[in-house]
Scaffold this active site. Sequence first.
Site, PDB file in Angstrom:
ATOM      1  N   TYR A 153      29.557  65.207  32.479  1.00  0.00           N
ATOM      2  CA  TYR A 153      30.177  65.892  31.578  1.00  0.00           C
ATOM      3  C   TYR A 153      30.655  64.610  30.603  1.00  0.00           C
ATOM      4  CZ  TYR A 153      32.509  69.127  28.519  1.00  0.00           C
ATOM      5  OH  TYR A 153      33.020  69.774  27.257  1.00  0.00           O
ATOM      6  N   ILE A 184      12.670  69.725  18.098  1.00  0.00           N
ATOM      7  CA  ILE A 184      12.605  71.166  17.333  1.00  0.00           C
ATOM      8  C   ILE A 184      12.496  70.896  15.788  1.00  0.00           C
ATOM      9  CG2 ILE A 184      14.902  71.706  17.419  1.00  0.00           C
ATOM     10  CD1 ILE A 184      13.916  74.655  17.439  1.00  0.00           C
ATOM     11  N   ASP A 192      19.873  78.806  21.418  1.00  0.00           N
ATOM     12  CA  ASP A 192      20.574  78.686  22.648  1.00  0.00           C
ATOM     13  C   ASP A 192      19.601  78.808  23.626  1.00  0.00           C
ATOM     14  OD1 ASP A 192      24.119  79.096  23.250  1.00  0.00           O
ATOM     15  OD2 ASP A 192      22.584  79.337  24.913  1.00  0.00           O
ATOM     16  N   ARG A 202      15.726  63.264  10.089  1.00  0.00           N
ATOM     17  CA  ARG A 202      14.623  63.732   9.233  1.00  0.00           C
ATOM     18  C   ARG A 202      14.858  64.456   7.807  1.00  0.00           C
ATOM     19  NH1 ARG A 202      11.061  67.756   9.148  1.00  0.00           N
ATOM     20  NH2 ARG A 202      11.985  68.939  10.762  1.00  0.00           N
ATOM     21  N   ARG A 250      37.050  78.404  34.194  1.00  0.00           N
ATOM     22  CA  ARG A 250      37.868  77.711  33.598  1.00  0.00           C
ATOM     23  C   ARG A 250      39.311  78.503  33.799  1.00  0.00           C
ATOM     24  NH1 ARG A 250      35.350  75.450  27.891  1.00  0.00           N
ATOM     25  NH2 ARG A 250      33.931  77.431  28.297  1.00  0.00           N
ATOM     26  N   ASN A 295      17.917  64.375  20.112  1.00  0.00           N
ATOM     27  CA  ASN A 295      16.911  65.384  19.410  1.00  0.00           C
ATOM     28  C   ASN A 295      17.594  65.837  18.021  1.00  0.00           C
ATOM     29  OD1 ASN A 295      14.681  65.158  21.105  1.00  0.00           O
ATOM     30  ND2 ASN A 295      15.535  66.596  22.339  1.00  0.00           N
ATOM     31  N   PHE A 299      30.668  80.535  24.000  1.00  0.00           N
ATOM     32  CA  PHE A 299      32.059  80.952  23.547  1.00  0.00           C
ATOM     33  C   PHE A 299      32.556  80.475  22.111  1.00  0.00           C
ATOM     34  CE2 PHE A 299      36.712  78.804  24.240  1.00  0.00           C
ATOM     35  CZ  PHE A 299      37.220  80.028  23.505  1.00  0.00           C
TER      36      PHE A 299
HETATM   37  P1  NAD Z   1      30.037  77.586  26.651  1.00  0.00           P
HETATM   38  O1  NAD Z   1      29.415  77.184  27.799  1.00  0.00           O
HETATM   39  O2  NAD Z   1      30.519  79.085  26.413  1.00  0.00           O
HETATM   40  O3  NAD Z   1      28.869  77.372  25.468  1.00  0.00           O
HETATM   41  C1  NAD Z   1      27.872  76.184  25.555  1.00  0.00           C
HETATM   42  C2  NAD Z   1      26.615  76.821  24.916  1.00  0.00           C
HETATM   43  O4  NAD Z   1      25.364  75.938  25.085  1.00  0.00           O
HETATM   44  C3  NAD Z   1      26.001  77.917  25.831  1.00  0.00           C
HETATM   45  O5  NAD Z   1      25.784  79.197  24.988  1.00  0.00           O
HETATM   46  C4  NAD Z   1      24.756  77.604  26.604  1.00  0.00           C
HETATM   47  O6  NAD Z   1      23.909  78.698  26.915  1.00  0.00           O
HETATM   48  C5  NAD Z   1      24.350  76.629  25.714  1.00  0.00           C
HETATM   49  N1  NAD Z   1      23.797  75.530  26.322  1.00  0.00           N
HETATM   50  C6  NAD Z   1      23.838  74.768  27.449  1.00  0.00           C
HETATM   51  N2  NAD Z   1      22.805  73.909  27.581  1.00  0.00           N
HETATM   52  C7  NAD Z   1      22.092  74.051  26.634  1.00  0.00           C
HETATM   53  C8  NAD Z   1      20.785  73.435  26.280  1.00  0.00           C
HETATM   54  N3  NAD Z   1      20.122  72.284  27.144  1.00  0.00           N
HETATM   55  N4  NAD Z   1      20.149  73.994  25.304  1.00  0.00           N
HETATM   56  C9  NAD Z   1      20.455  74.852  24.675  1.00  0.00           C
HETATM   57  N5  NAD Z   1      21.728  75.331  24.835  1.00  0.00           N
HETATM   58  C10 NAD Z   1      22.462  75.075  25.674  1.00  0.00           C
HETATM   59  O7  NAD Z   1      31.092  76.566  26.457  1.00  0.00           O
HETATM   60  P2  NAD Z   1      32.062  76.572  24.964  1.00  0.00           P
HETATM   61  O8  NAD Z   1      33.514  76.239  25.736  1.00  0.00           O
HETATM   62  O9  NAD Z   1      31.847  77.315  24.045  1.00  0.00           O
HETATM   63  O10 NAD Z   1      31.924  74.899  24.593  1.00  0.00           O
HETATM   64  C11 NAD Z   1      30.833  74.610  23.385  1.00  0.00           C
HETATM   65  C12 NAD Z   1      31.021  72.983  23.097  1.00  0.00           C
HETATM   66  O11 NAD Z   1      32.177  72.645  23.089  1.00  0.00           O
HETATM   67  C13 NAD Z   1      30.216  72.162  24.220  1.00  0.00           C
HETATM   68  O12 NAD Z   1      29.527  71.252  23.830  1.00  0.00           O
HETATM   69  C14 NAD Z   1      31.534  71.705  24.893  1.00  0.00           C
HETATM   70  O13 NAD Z   1      31.253  70.404  25.722  1.00  0.00           O
HETATM   71  C15 NAD Z   1      32.576  71.664  23.836  1.00  0.00           C
HETATM   72  N6  NAD Z   1      34.087  71.406  24.045  1.00  0.00           N
HETATM   73  C16 NAD Z   1      34.514  72.778  24.514  1.00  0.00           C
HETATM   74  C17 NAD Z   1      35.703  72.926  25.079  1.00  0.00           C
HETATM   75  C18 NAD Z   1      36.830  74.134  25.355  1.00  0.00           C
HETATM   76  O14 NAD Z   1      37.918  73.951  25.911  1.00  0.00           O
HETATM   77  N7  NAD Z   1      36.083  75.314  25.118  1.00  0.00           N
HETATM   78  C19 NAD Z   1      36.657  71.549  25.097  1.00  0.00           C
HETATM   79  C20 NAD Z   1      35.781  70.529  24.799  1.00  0.00           C
HETATM   80  C21 NAD Z   1      34.414  70.468  24.421  1.00  0.00           C
HETATM   81  N1  UDP Z   2      42.379  75.188  37.669  1.00  0.00           N
HETATM   82  C1  UDP Z   2      43.265  76.013  38.539  1.00  0.00           C
HETATM   83  N2  UDP Z   2      42.618  77.119  39.079  1.00  0.00           N
HETATM   84  C2  UDP Z   2      41.333  77.596  38.621  1.00  0.00           C
HETATM   85  C3  UDP Z   2      40.580  77.101  37.514  1.00  0.00           C
HETATM   86  C4  UDP Z   2      41.121  75.503  37.224  1.00  0.00           C
HETATM   87  O1  UDP Z   2      44.147  75.291  38.987  1.00  0.00           O
HETATM   88  O2  UDP Z   2      40.889  78.671  38.998  1.00  0.00           O
HETATM   89  C5  UDP Z   2      43.036  73.732  37.034  1.00  0.00           C
HETATM   90  C6  UDP Z   2      42.030  72.835  37.210  1.00  0.00           C
HETATM   91  O3  UDP Z   2      42.209  71.872  38.590  1.00  0.00           O
HETATM   92  C7  UDP Z   2      42.695  71.831  36.094  1.00  0.00           C
HETATM   93  C8  UDP Z   2      43.073  72.795  35.054  1.00  0.00           C
HETATM   94  O4  UDP Z   2      43.087  74.180  35.754  1.00  0.00           O
HETATM   95  O5  UDP Z   2      43.615  70.903  36.532  1.00  0.00           O
HETATM   96  C9  UDP Z   2      41.980  73.041  33.993  1.00  0.00           C
HETATM   97  O6  UDP Z   2      40.743  73.380  34.471  1.00  0.00           O
HETATM   98  P1  UDP Z   2      39.570  73.848  33.674  1.00  0.00           P
HETATM   99  O7  UDP Z   2      38.381  73.834  34.509  1.00  0.00           O
HETATM  100  O8  UDP Z   2      39.926  74.956  32.739  1.00  0.00           O
HETATM  101  O9  UDP Z   2      39.450  72.543  32.453  1.00  0.00           O
HETATM  102  P2  UDP Z   2      39.391  70.761  32.673  1.00  0.00           P
HETATM  103  O10 UDP Z   2      39.756  70.548  33.934  1.00  0.00           O
HETATM  104  O11 UDP Z   2      38.078  70.446  32.277  1.00  0.00           O
HETATM  105  O12 UDP Z   2      40.405  70.545  31.660  1.00  0.00           O
END
Ligand code: NAD
Ligand code: UDP
Length: 314
Positions: free
Chosen positions: A144, A62, A32, A105, A185, A98, A12
């Site tokens: 996580y 890599i 990815d 490097r 989410r 990694n 995303f």
């Molecule tokens: P997402 O799940 O859409 O993206 C994660 C991406 O990482 C995916 O494309 C997945 O295929 C790839 N991936 C997972 N494990 C992998 C591995 N072992 N090797 C290579 N690729 C791998 O989630 P996102 O919301 O886009 O989150 C991206 C980053 O931002 C994550 O590190 C997440 O922890 C961080 N983050 C996101 C949020 C949010 O609200 N969206 C909040 C806090 C942190």
């Molecule tokens: N949540 C919810 N219904 C859903 C998915 C999530 O009520 O279908 C709630 C969840 O319990 C949390 C909040 O929404 O309190 C945010 O959840 P999310 O999984 O988006 O992210 P995080 O908990 O990691 O902030």
Amino acid sequence: MKRILVTGGAGFIGSFLCERLLAENNEIICLDNFFTGSKKNIRHLLENRSFELVRHDVTQGILLEVDQIYHFACPASPVHYQYNPVKTIKTSVMGTINMLGLAKRVRARILLASTSEVYGDPKVHPQTEAYWGNVNPIGIRSCYDEGKRVAETLMMDYHRQNNVDIKIIRIFNTYGPRMALDDGRVVSNFIIQALRNEDITVYGEGNQSRSFCYVDDLVNGIISMMNREEFIGPVNLGNPNEFTILELAEKVIELTGSKSEIKYLPLPQDDPVQRQPDISLAREKLNWEPNVQLDEGLKKTIAYFDAALSDANR
Ligand code: NAD
Ligand code: UDP
């Protein structure tokens, strides 16, 4: 022009980053393993000669030559990171080692996508970067939360020990187009349920809070941080406007004109009660703050999911 590696680039947030960095005339290597990401998110970039897609798992090393690394590979939705918790923690720990090894490097600058989850179920509100957090080390979210905490520690130790050029951002709940239909989410769940006129699944009583940032705002903050000299962070990036989950459900129902009703389900273990970023540091160091408020961001996200659901039904 720089050569930039984006791990998790088909996800995303990663896909928006790739798009923006390409538009700014950089060469992008998008790496990815497609666990939660999708080729669909970056299909429109594949024709660009400055864009290269590599299927690879960051838990394996890599060899690449790059100037900057945006390290985003890691499942972010509780549903996905709890599916294989051992793999999740390996992704954060081994993946970050990694990428830090690579940065060391080739002397690349590396930015880690850390998370507000390092604050756990916070006892300080709103959360500042100085707060050490309240994380359960043995719960179902720990793979996580603790994984990201170790990733931050690794970043700091490679910096202190090996002088690696690092940046750490702590991202708060971010939403927008290109979240997967099965992401799980809260924003994507509620929008999809509303568009299908299905029950909206509120966990607990819905009085827990989150602060939701639209992805375009976040990407601006990420790129500013990467290119800011003499500040390594960690820095909070998020939108400080806080809503309860019930308020979010009601807003989504209103904006979609849905017939959905709210269904209350049990609250998952260790679900944080409240979360709001203090973004004073981002304002001061990056001159950054979000501009897209929830209604506007939700409308754009609803339009995306409306089209994505029609596509999926075709
Ligand atoms: P997402 O799940 O859409 O993206 C994660 C991406 O990482 C995916 O494309 C997945 O295929 C790839 N991936 C997972 N494990 C992998 C591995 N072992 N090797 C290579 N690729 C791998 O989630 P996102 O919301 O886009 O989150 C991206 C980053 O931002 C994550 O590190 C997440 O922890 C961080 N983050 C996101 C949020 C949010 O609200 N969206 C909040 C806090 C942190
Ligand atoms: N949540 C919810 N219904 C859903 C998915 C999530 O009520 O279908 C709630 C969840 O319990 C949390 C909040 O929404 O309190 C945010 O959840 P999310 O999984 O988006 O992210 P995080 O908990 O990691 O902030």
